[in-house]
Design a protein around this motif. Structure first.
Motif, PDB file in Angstrom:
ATOM      1  N   UNK A 114     -19.973 -12.555  23.888  1.00 45.72           N
ATOM      2  CA  UNK A 114     -20.278 -13.192  22.606  1.00 45.72           C
ATOM      3  C   UNK A 114     -19.085 -14.022  22.151  1.00 45.72           C
ATOM      4  N   UNK A 115     -19.344 -15.279  21.782  1.00 43.62           N
ATOM      5  CA  UNK A 115     -18.283 -16.129  21.240  1.00 43.62           C
ATOM      6  C   UNK A 115     -18.367 -16.218  19.722  1.00 43.62           C
ATOM      7  N   UNK A 116     -19.415 -15.638  19.139  1.00 41.66           N
ATOM      8  CA  UNK A 116     -19.593 -15.506  17.691  1.00 41.66           C
ATOM      9  C   UNK A 116     -20.222 -14.149  17.411  1.00 41.66           C
ATOM     10  N   UNK A 117     -20.195 -13.716  16.161  1.00 39.62           N
ATOM     11  CA  UNK A 117     -20.876 -12.486  15.762  1.00 39.62           C
ATOM     12  C   UNK A 117     -22.387 -12.690  15.808  1.00 39.62           C
ATOM     13  N   UNK A 118     -23.111 -11.608  16.071  1.00 38.24           N
ATOM     14  CA  UNK A 118     -24.561 -11.617  15.951  1.00 38.24           C
ATOM     15  C   UNK A 118     -25.327 -12.188  17.123  1.00 38.24           C
ATOM     16  N   UNK A 119     -24.792 -12.117  18.328  1.00 34.92           N
ATOM     17  CA  UNK A 119     -25.508 -12.593  19.514  1.00 34.92           C
ATOM     18  C   UNK A 119     -26.529 -11.531  19.908  1.00 34.92           C
ATOM     19  N   UNK A 120     -27.787 -11.932  20.074  1.00 36.32           N
ATOM     20  CA  UNK A 120     -28.852 -11.021  20.483  1.00 36.32           C
ATOM     21  C   UNK A 120     -29.135 -11.196  21.970  1.00 36.32           C
ATOM     22  N   UNK A 121     -29.185 -10.067  22.685  1.00 35.55           N
ATOM     23  CA  UNK A 121     -29.514 -10.053  24.106  1.00 35.55           C
ATOM     24  C   UNK A 121     -30.765  -9.203  24.246  1.00 35.55           C
ATOM     25  N   UNK A 122     -31.821  -9.803  24.822  1.00 40.63           N
ATOM     26  CA  UNK A 122     -33.118  -9.135  24.888  1.00 40.63           C
ATOM     27  C   UNK A 122     -33.579  -9.076  26.328  1.00 40.63           C
ATOM     28  N   UNK A 123     -33.918  -7.857  26.804  1.00 42.55           N
ATOM     29  CA  UNK A 123     -34.461  -7.676  28.148  1.00 42.55           C
ATOM     30  C   UNK A 123     -35.976  -7.790  28.114  1.00 42.55           C
ATOM     31  N   UNK A 124     -36.537  -8.505  29.087  1.00 41.57           N
ATOM     32  CA  UNK A 124     -37.983  -8.703  29.179  1.00 41.57           C
ATOM     33  C   UNK A 124     -38.521  -8.029  30.434  1.00 41.57           C
ATOM     34  N   UNK A 125     -39.719  -7.449  30.329  1.00 40.52           N
ATOM     35  CA  UNK A 125     -40.301  -6.683  31.428  1.00 40.52           C
ATOM     36  C   UNK A 125     -40.936  -7.567  32.492  1.00 40.52           C
ATOM     37  N   UNK A 126     -41.169  -6.951  33.639  1.00 44.27           N
ATOM     38  CA  UNK A 126     -41.931  -7.586  34.719  1.00 44.27           C
ATOM     39  C   UNK A 126     -43.412  -7.283  34.518  1.00 44.27           C
ATOM     40  N   UNK A 160     -29.897  -5.744  22.434  1.00 45.37           N
ATOM     41  CA  UNK A 160     -28.536  -5.417  22.015  1.00 45.37           C
ATOM     42  C   UNK A 160     -28.044  -6.519  21.099  1.00 45.37           C
ATOM     43  N   UNK A 161     -27.179  -6.178  20.186  1.00 47.82           N
ATOM     44  CA  UNK A 161     -26.553  -7.163  19.314  1.00 47.82           C
ATOM     45  C   UNK A 161     -25.053  -7.104  19.567  1.00 47.82           C
ATOM     46  N   UNK A 162     -24.452  -8.253  19.899  1.00 50.83           N
ATOM     47  CA  UNK A 162     -23.024  -8.318  20.202  1.00 50.83           C
ATOM     48  C   UNK A 162     -22.280  -9.085  19.125  1.00 50.83           C
ATOM     49  N   UNK A 163     -21.075  -8.639  18.822  1.00 52.63           N
ATOM     50  CA  UNK A 163     -20.191  -9.371  17.919  1.00 52.63           C
ATOM     51  C   UNK A 163     -19.135 -10.100  18.745  1.00 52.63           C
ATOM     52  N   UNK A 164     -18.468 -11.039  18.121  1.00 49.12           N
ATOM     53  CA  UNK A 164     -17.500 -11.890  18.802  1.00 49.12           C
ATOM     54  C   UNK A 164     -16.535 -11.056  19.657  1.00 49.12           C
ATOM     55  N   UNK A 165     -16.406 -11.471  20.907  1.00 51.83           N
ATOM     56  CA  UNK A 165     -15.500 -10.806  21.831  1.00 51.83           C
ATOM     57  C   UNK A 165     -16.121  -9.667  22.617  1.00 51.83           C
ATOM     58  N   UNK A 166     -17.271  -9.158  22.178  1.00 48.71           N
ATOM     59  CA  UNK A 166     -17.920  -8.067  22.902  1.00 48.71           C
ATOM     60  C   UNK A 166     -18.555  -8.591  24.184  1.00 48.71           C
TER      61      UNK A 166
END
Length: 78
Positions: free
Chosen positions: A16-28, A38-44
């Motif tokens: 994450x280069x900013x706070x509040x990045x959302x990462x979403x996994x999608x099914x097959x 998952x929600x990532x903040x800057x640097x995570x």
């Protein structure tokens, strides 16, 4: 003894280069659905892997994505 299925080795590193990045996994399968987020903040950093259950990963927000194919940056919608 139960035989294990081979694991996929397709890893993705998301920083994450900013706070509040959302990462979403999608099914097959025939119906693509969200199965994890998952929600990532800057640097995570999140290390994700494509598996028999995960066919796609959606990233919303400013992040650096590193794969075996190279590096790309996601951007916030303006």
């Amino acid at each position: 003894m139960e035989k294990q299925k081979p694991q996929s080795s397709d890893f993705v590193v998301i920083k994450a280069t900013d706070d509040g990045v959302n990462v979403i996994g999608l099914t097959r399968g025939t119906d693509t659905k969200f199965h994890h987020s998952e929600k990532l903040d800057k640097g995570e950093v999140l290390i994700a892997q494509f598996t028999e259950h995960t066919s796609a990963i959606k990233i919303r927000g400013n992040a650096k994505i590193m794969t075996q194919f190279g590096e790309i940056e996601s951007e916030m919608k303006k």
